[in-house]
Each structure stands twice: as structure tokens, then as C-alpha cells.
Design a protein around this motif. Sequence first.
Motif, mmCIF file in Angstrom:
data_model
loop_
_atom_site.group_PDB
_atom_site.id
_atom_site.type_symbol
_atom_site.label_atom_id
_atom_site.label_comp_id
_atom_site.label_asym_id
_atom_site.label_seq_id
_atom_site.Cartn_x
_atom_site.Cartn_y
_atom_site.Cartn_z
ATOM 1 N N ASP A 32 0.820 -1.213 0.000
ATOM 2 C CA ASP A 32 0.000 0.000 0.000
ATOM 3 C C ASP A 32 0.854 1.264 0.000
ATOM 4 O OD1 ASP A 32 -2.151 -1.729 -0.002
ATOM 5 O OD2 ASP A 32 -2.727 -1.332 2.083
ATOM 6 N N LEU A 33 1.987 1.223 0.694
ATOM 7 C CA LEU A 33 2.901 2.366 0.721
ATOM 8 C C LEU A 33 3.507 2.612 -0.665
ATOM 9 C CD1 LEU A 33 3.986 4.340 2.843
ATOM 10 C CD2 LEU A 33 5.868 2.762 3.233
ATOM 11 N N LEU A 34 3.906 1.536 -1.340
ATOM 12 C CA LEU A 34 4.418 1.662 -2.712
ATOM 13 C C LEU A 34 3.365 2.256 -3.645
ATOM 14 C CD1 LEU A 34 6.452 -1.535 -3.710
ATOM 15 C CD2 LEU A 34 7.230 0.829 -3.805
ATOM 16 N N ILE A 35 2.147 1.738 -3.553
ATOM 17 C CA ILE A 35 1.067 2.239 -4.415
ATOM 18 C C ILE A 35 0.820 3.712 -4.146
ATOM 19 C CG2 ILE A 35 -1.419 2.097 -4.877
ATOM 20 C CD1 ILE A 35 -1.164 -0.973 -4.371
ATOM 21 N N ASP A 36 0.645 4.071 -2.866
ATOM 22 C CA ASP A 36 0.298 5.446 -2.510
ATOM 23 C C ASP A 36 1.415 6.438 -2.836
ATOM 24 O OD1 ASP A 36 -1.500 7.399 -1.219
ATOM 25 O OD2 ASP A 36 0.085 7.510 0.298
ATOM 26 N N ASN A 57 22.086 -2.973 7.055
ATOM 27 C CA ASN A 57 23.391 -2.458 6.619
ATOM 28 C C ASN A 57 23.264 -1.576 5.381
ATOM 29 O OD1 ASN A 57 22.815 -4.345 4.680
ATOM 30 N ND2 ASN A 57 24.719 -5.484 4.867
ATOM 31 N N CYS A 58 22.024 -1.140 5.080
ATOM 32 C CA CYS A 58 21.821 -0.313 3.885
ATOM 33 C C CYS A 58 20.482 0.391 3.961
ATOM 34 C CB CYS A 58 21.864 -1.184 2.622
ATOM 35 S SG CYS A 58 20.471 -2.322 2.468
ATOM 36 N N ASN A 59 20.240 1.239 2.977
ATOM 37 C CA ASN A 59 18.935 1.876 2.812
ATOM 38 C C ASN A 59 18.526 1.741 1.356
ATOM 39 O OD1 ASN A 59 16.582 3.299 3.394
ATOM 40 N ND2 ASN A 59 17.509 5.226 2.784
ATOM 41 N N LEU A 60 17.221 1.730 1.115
ATOM 42 C CA LEU A 60 16.686 1.621 -0.230
ATOM 43 C C LEU A 60 15.669 2.723 -0.456
ATOM 44 C CD1 LEU A 60 16.460 0.029 -2.903
ATOM 45 C CD2 LEU A 60 14.751 -1.412 -1.782
ATOM 46 N N ILE A 61 15.814 3.397 -1.590
ATOM 47 C CA ILE A 61 14.895 4.463 -1.979
ATOM 48 C C ILE A 61 14.288 4.084 -3.326
ATOM 49 C CG2 ILE A 61 14.687 6.910 -2.568
ATOM 50 C CD1 ILE A 61 17.247 7.306 -0.751
ATOM 51 N N PHE A 62 12.954 4.053 -3.392
ATOM 52 C CA PHE A 62 12.247 3.754 -4.636
ATOM 53 C C PHE A 62 11.888 5.055 -5.335
ATOM 54 C CE2 PHE A 62 11.344 0.050 -2.000
ATOM 55 C CZ PHE A 62 11.492 -0.998 -2.895
ATOM 56 N N GLY A 63 11.999 5.079 -6.666
ATOM 57 C CA GLY A 63 11.612 6.268 -7.408
ATOM 58 C C GLY A 63 11.319 5.950 -8.861
ATOM 59 N N THR A 84 10.110 2.279 -14.168
ATOM 60 C CA THR A 84 9.013 3.011 -14.783
ATOM 61 C C THR A 84 7.732 2.744 -13.985
ATOM 62 O OG1 THR A 84 8.479 1.151 -16.208
ATOM 63 C CG2 THR A 84 10.023 2.799 -17.099
ATOM 64 N N LEU A 85 6.694 3.486 -14.294
ATOM 65 C CA LEU A 85 5.396 3.244 -13.666
ATOM 66 C C LEU A 85 4.953 1.803 -13.920
ATOM 67 C CD1 LEU A 85 3.237 4.628 -11.996
ATOM 68 C CD2 LEU A 85 2.138 5.336 -14.121
ATOM 69 N N GLU A 86 5.186 1.323 -15.120
ATOM 70 C CA GLU A 86 4.851 -0.063 -15.469
ATOM 71 C C GLU A 86 5.674 -1.050 -14.633
ATOM 72 O OE1 GLU A 86 5.314 -2.954 -19.308
ATOM 73 O OE2 GLU A 86 4.735 -0.892 -19.689
ATOM 74 N N GLY A 87 6.945 -0.748 -14.410
ATOM 75 C CA GLY A 87 7.802 -1.595 -13.593
ATOM 76 C C GLY A 87 7.307 -1.692 -12.163
ATOM 77 N N PHE A 88 6.856 -0.557 -11.592
ATOM 78 C CA PHE A 88 6.325 -0.576 -10.230
ATOM 79 C C PHE A 88 4.971 -1.275 -10.175
ATOM 80 C CE2 PHE A 88 9.470 2.771 -9.255
ATOM 81 C CZ PHE A 88 10.002 2.198 -8.113
ATOM 82 N N THR A 89 4.158 -1.107 -11.209
ATOM 83 C CA THR A 89 2.864 -1.799 -11.269
ATOM 84 C C THR A 89 3.086 -3.308 -11.286
ATOM 85 O OG1 THR A 89 1.884 0.088 -12.418
ATOM 86 C CG2 THR A 89 0.716 -2.007 -12.579
ATOM 87 N N LYS A 93 2.128 -6.486 -8.458
ATOM 88 C CA LYS A 93 1.558 -7.802 -8.788
ATOM 89 C C LYS A 93 2.394 -8.925 -8.187
ATOM 90 C CE LYS A 93 -0.417 -6.228 -13.133
ATOM 91 N NZ LYS A 93 -0.192 -6.155 -14.563
ATOM 92 N N LEU A 94 3.718 -8.765 -8.161
ATOM 93 C CA LEU A 94 4.605 -9.779 -7.595
ATOM 94 C C LEU A 94 4.508 -9.848 -6.068
ATOM 95 C CD1 LEU A 94 7.731 -9.167 -9.856
ATOM 96 C CD2 LEU A 94 6.109 -11.073 -10.006
ATOM 97 N N ILE A 95 4.169 -8.738 -5.439
ATOM 98 C CA ILE A 95 4.026 -8.676 -3.980
ATOM 99 C C ILE A 95 2.665 -9.230 -3.540
ATOM 100 C CG2 ILE A 95 3.780 -7.058 -2.034
ATOM 101 C CD1 ILE A 95 5.893 -5.293 -3.463
ATOM 102 N N GLU A 96 1.666 -9.117 -4.402
ATOM 103 C CA GLU A 96 0.280 -9.449 -4.067
ATOM 104 C C GLU A 96 0.081 -10.813 -3.380
ATOM 105 O OE1 GLU A 96 -3.257 -8.082 -3.400
ATOM 106 O OE2 GLU A 96 -1.877 -6.878 -4.607
ATOM 107 N N PRO A 97 0.711 -11.906 -3.856
ATOM 108 C CA PRO A 97 0.483 -13.200 -3.185
ATOM 109 C C PRO A 97 0.874 -13.199 -1.704
ATOM 110 C CG PRO A 97 1.540 -13.536 -5.306
ATOM 111 C CD PRO A 97 1.521 -12.055 -5.059
#
Length: 128
Positions: A32-36, A57-63, A84-89, A93-97
Motif C-alpha cells: 500500500d505504501l508503494l502504491i500510494d 546495513n543499507c537503505n533503499l529508496i524507490f523512485g 518506470t510506472l509499469e515496472g512498479f505496477t 503484482k509480484l508482492i500481491e500473493p
Amino acid sequence: MEIDYLENIDGHEQNIVRLYNFNKTEAILFRDLLIDTVIIKKQKLNLAEVDFITPRNCNLIFGLFKTDEGILTKDNETFFCVLTLEGFTNMIKLIEPFCKKESRGFQYLYDIDNPIDLLFCPSASFDE
């Protein structure tokens, strides 16, 4: 949910940033955080600022980006997942299960020829 970076995991210079040790509830929160943040608001999502995620031991930033590049870094501490927007979409779908039932499986969250993969793995633990 925790995040870490594992270098050369298979002896073939394959590296991963791993989101791990989470349950269905945290998978839903993350999705939900990724979507929003990324898909709807088109803003960067810095996981170091997320209450339920513990950086190891790291940080990750999505953009969002104009092309699907996957995870990039200059210092092996701060990582940027640029898709891309398509890549995040597709990532959603991969997280959904993992949002539908508790799982011991795992999923790579993109399929890009890149030296760093992003692994979504609820059952892994921090063992270093």
C-alpha cells in the motif's frame, strides 16, 4: 520487515538487496505504501523513513524513472530502485500473493539484467 544488502551471494558476483522477515500484515503495508507514494503521488519512497522497516546495513529508496534500471548504488550503502510506472505496477503484482496469505516462499521483484536483484522474502532471518 527488515532490509539488508548481501554481496556475491552465489560466487558469481550476484548481489541482492533483501526485504525480509515480515508477515502478511507488513506485506500489505509495504504494498500500500508503494502504491500510494510511488504510483499515485509519484514521489520517492525512502525506506529509512518507514516505521515498520528496520535497515540492517543499507537503505533503499524507490523512485520513478524513464526506463527500468533496477537497483543502482555508488557506495553499497544507499541503494536506489528506479523503475518506470509499469515496472512498479508489475512489482505490486509480484508482492500481491504475500498479501493474501502467510508465505515461506520468496520473489524477485524485477527481472532486469542488473548486478543487484531485489528479493522479497518473508521467512528469511538476519544471520550475519
